[in-house]
Design a protein around this motif. Structure first.
Motif, PDB file in Angstrom:
ATOM      1  N   PRO A  61       0.800  -1.234   0.000  1.00  0.00           N
ATOM      2  CA  PRO A  61       0.000   0.000   0.000  1.00  0.00           C
ATOM      3  C   PRO A  61       0.827   1.275   0.000  1.00  0.00           C
ATOM      4  O   PRO A  61       0.399   2.292  -0.552  1.00  0.00           O
ATOM      5  N   ALA A  62       2.019   1.245   0.586  1.00  0.00           N
ATOM      6  CA  ALA A  62       2.842   2.448   0.666  1.00  0.00           C
ATOM      7  C   ALA A  62       3.709   2.663  -0.576  1.00  0.00           C
ATOM      8  O   ALA A  62       4.328   3.717  -0.724  1.00  0.00           O
ATOM      9  N   ASP A  63       3.760   1.677  -1.483  1.00  0.00           N
ATOM     10  CA  ASP A  63       4.621   1.786  -2.668  1.00  0.00           C
ATOM     11  C   ASP A  63       3.993   2.717  -3.700  1.00  0.00           C
ATOM     12  O   ASP A  63       2.824   2.559  -4.057  1.00  0.00           O
ATOM     13  N   TRP A  64       4.791   3.653  -4.209  1.00  0.00           N
ATOM     14  CA  TRP A  64       4.287   4.547  -5.245  1.00  0.00           C
ATOM     15  C   TRP A  64       4.663   4.068  -6.646  1.00  0.00           C
ATOM     16  O   TRP A  64       4.116   4.555  -7.635  1.00  0.00           O
ATOM     17  N   PHE A  65       5.587   3.088  -6.727  1.00  0.00           N
ATOM     18  CA  PHE A  65       5.891   2.491  -8.016  1.00  0.00           C
ATOM     19  C   PHE A  65       6.232   1.028  -7.840  1.00  0.00           C
ATOM     20  O   PHE A  65       6.612   0.576  -6.762  1.00  0.00           O
ATOM     21  N   PHE A  66       6.070   0.284  -8.942  1.00  0.00           N
ATOM     22  CA  PHE A  66       6.378  -1.142  -8.925  1.00  0.00           C
ATOM     23  C   PHE A  66       7.128  -1.466 -10.213  1.00  0.00           C
ATOM     24  O   PHE A  66       6.584  -1.327 -11.311  1.00  0.00           O
ATOM     25  N   ASP A  67       8.383  -1.889 -10.083  1.00  0.00           N
ATOM     26  CA  ASP A  67       9.200  -2.276 -11.220  1.00  0.00           C
ATOM     27  C   ASP A  67       9.059  -3.785 -11.414  1.00  0.00           C
ATOM     28  O   ASP A  67       9.471  -4.569 -10.558  1.00  0.00           O
ATOM     29  N   ALA A  68       8.476  -4.178 -12.546  1.00  0.00           N
ATOM     30  CA  ALA A  68       8.174  -5.585 -12.802  1.00  0.00           C
ATOM     31  C   ALA A  68       9.238  -6.269 -13.651  1.00  0.00           C
ATOM     32  O   ALA A  68       8.962  -7.307 -14.263  1.00  0.00           O
ATOM     33  N   ALA A  69      10.437  -5.729 -13.678  1.00  0.00           N
ATOM     34  CA  ALA A  69      11.488  -6.306 -14.519  1.00  0.00           C
ATOM     35  C   ALA A  69      11.764  -7.766 -14.177  1.00  0.00           C
ATOM     36  O   ALA A  69      12.136  -8.556 -15.050  1.00  0.00           O
ATOM     37  N   ALA A  70      11.595  -8.132 -12.910  1.00  0.00           N
ATOM     38  CA  ALA A  70      11.873  -9.508 -12.484  1.00  0.00           C
ATOM     39  C   ALA A  70      10.625 -10.386 -12.463  1.00  0.00           C
ATOM     40  O   ALA A  70      10.698 -11.554 -12.069  1.00  0.00           O
TER      41      ALA A  70
END
Length: 460
Positions: A61-70
């Motif tokens: 909930p606190a994340d403002w971005f999510f890097d889905a490279a993995a």
């Protein structure tokens, strides 16, 4: 006597062996099944196939971005229910067979962004992915996005995407946007990047400052002038915009541009678009913009201050089975700005009470305009089909006009029931339109030559 005793022992032995065999078969029936072949009587146990588990990931909930490279292809990315700030998704890389799905989990997700935020939800450099709000039973729009300049934006060469069951509201500009504007980076320009398979469905977009849906660039023919020179926007291929509700937008309800191949806009409801346009002419219901071909059908468009549908497309455009009610401009307006294609075709539309003409054709460079089986009631100018000049080539057949909406004999027009009564003069009065690919009506009922063809969007 010995022989008789011996025979009885043999018979008893057979019964015993038979009994044992029958018991063995009964026992096997509740054990692991066996496979027997003709050549090999050895019993082999069947091992159930191993079903691979689907990898899952959760955005905190606190994340403002999510890097889905993995994140591997075919995975599921969960957004837990509750309130959160704006969210940036980066580098999602699924495949055509294994797209990556981003979905709400456990209930409704509300993304609340400040008015100064550039986006509520953004996908950056993502391919073969879905963002869906149908992850919780009983919640139609499981992802709710409010605020920001753009509610949802798919950019930075994002492609092969699906967005469904999302509510977008109170954005300062567009509700849902899908395009990468051309820059001096050639990778963003036509011929180097194509945005493909843009699927937008079952969304609710309302109270936006600009367009409800903004798909593709608006300046297909001329491009944009930058420091590196004039650059052309990318093509959009196979855009599908359907089953959406759009209400109270500042500019057009749905705008699609640069969609060169396979575009379809259908089964949408657009109400009260164009309430606060940024400039004149941006207050239409649906805009089929420059560079856009394909089909626009089975839409309901109400109370557009401008034109119900404006067509600036490639010239391979088929517009049919639409209800266009109470437009402040023309019911349908067509102009040939960049139109290498052969025709504009307007078939079986029902246009009621436009302030200007029913259908206005400024399309002088189109080889042929086809206007067949349309209902045009109470046009403000009194003109049902109007050509800019004699240079506009036109085939006009079996169109019905009247100064009284009751003449159509809808079941209950005031209550929104647009089915026809059995005595309607529209029934069996139309031309055969199967050759144009119009084989069903607004409600999905088949149009067949067996019973004759009706005029307007509804087949009795």
């Amino acid at each position: 006597m010995k022989n008789i005793i011996y025979l009885m022992h043999c018979i008893t032995g057979v019964f015993l062996i038979t009994s044992l065999v029958m018991c063995a078969k009964k026992t096997d029936a509740v054990k692991t099944p066996v496979v027997k072949t003709v050549k090999d009587t050895t019993e082999t146990s069947i091992t159930p196939p191993i079903v691979p588990s689907i990898p899952t990931f959760t955005i905190k909930p606190a994340d403002w971005f999510f890097d889905a490279a993995a994140v591997p292809a075919g995975a599921i990315i969960y957004i837990p229910a509750g309130k959160r700030d704006a969210l940036l998704l980066k580098n999602i890389k699924g495949t055509v067979d294994k797209p990556i799905t981003v979905i709400n989990q456990g209930g409704k997700v509300t993304i609340s962004a400040t008015a100064s935020a550039s986006y509520g939800l953004k996908a950056q450099n993502c391919q073969f992915f879905k963002i869906l709000g149908n992850g919780a039973s009983g919640v139609k729009y499981g992802i709710d996005i409010t605020g920001a300049n753009i509610g949802v934006t798919m950019d930075d060469r994002s492609t092969e995407l699906e967005i469904g069951n999302i509510e977008v509201r109170n954005s300062g500009f567009a509700g849902i946007m899908a395009k990468t504007d051309p820059s001096c980076d050639v990778a963003t320009q036509r011929g180097h990047f194509t945005m493909s398979n843009v699927i937008l469905h079952d969304n609710y977009v309302h109270q936006t400052g600009g367009e409800g849906f903004y798909i593709g660039n608006s300046f297909y023919a001329d491009g944009v002038s930058l420091a590196c020179g004039n650059v052309l926007p990318h093509d959009v291929v196979n855009a599908k915009v359907y089953n959406n509700i759009v209400d109270s937008t500042g500019c057009e309800g749905i705008q699609v541009g640069s969609a060169t191949v396979g575009a379809e806009i259908y089964n949408n409801t657009v109400k009260s678009p164009g309430l606060k346009p940024f400039a004149a002419g941006q207050d239409n219901g649906i805009q089929i913009g420059e560079g856009t071909g394909g089909k626009c059908y089975n839409n309901l468009i109400k109370n557009a201050p401008g034109n119900g549908i404006i067509v600036l497309g490639l010239g391979d455009n088929l517009v049919y089975n639409n209800y266009i009610l109470n437009s402040g401009g023309h019911g349908i307006f067509a102009d040939s700005r960049y139109t290498p294609g052969p025709n504009f075709q307007f078939i079986n539309n029902t246009i009621i009470a436009p302030a200007l003409d029913g259908i206005k054709l400024n399309s002088e460079t189109i080889p042929m305009n086809t206007v067949i089986n349309n209902v045009i009631i109470i046009p403000g100018t009194g003109i049902a089909v109007n050509r800019k000049s004699k240079s506009v080539k036109l085939i006009s057949l079996n169109n019905y006009t009247s100064r009284d909406v009751n003449a159509c004999q809808f079941v209950n027009y005031g209550a929104g029931d647009y089915h026809l009564q059995s005595t309607s003069p529209l029934i069996n009065a139309g031309a055969d339109v199967l050759i144009y690919g119009v084989s069903f009506d607004f409600f999905g009922k088949a149009r067949t030559s067996a019973n004759g063809f009706d005029i307007g969007a509804t087949e009795y």
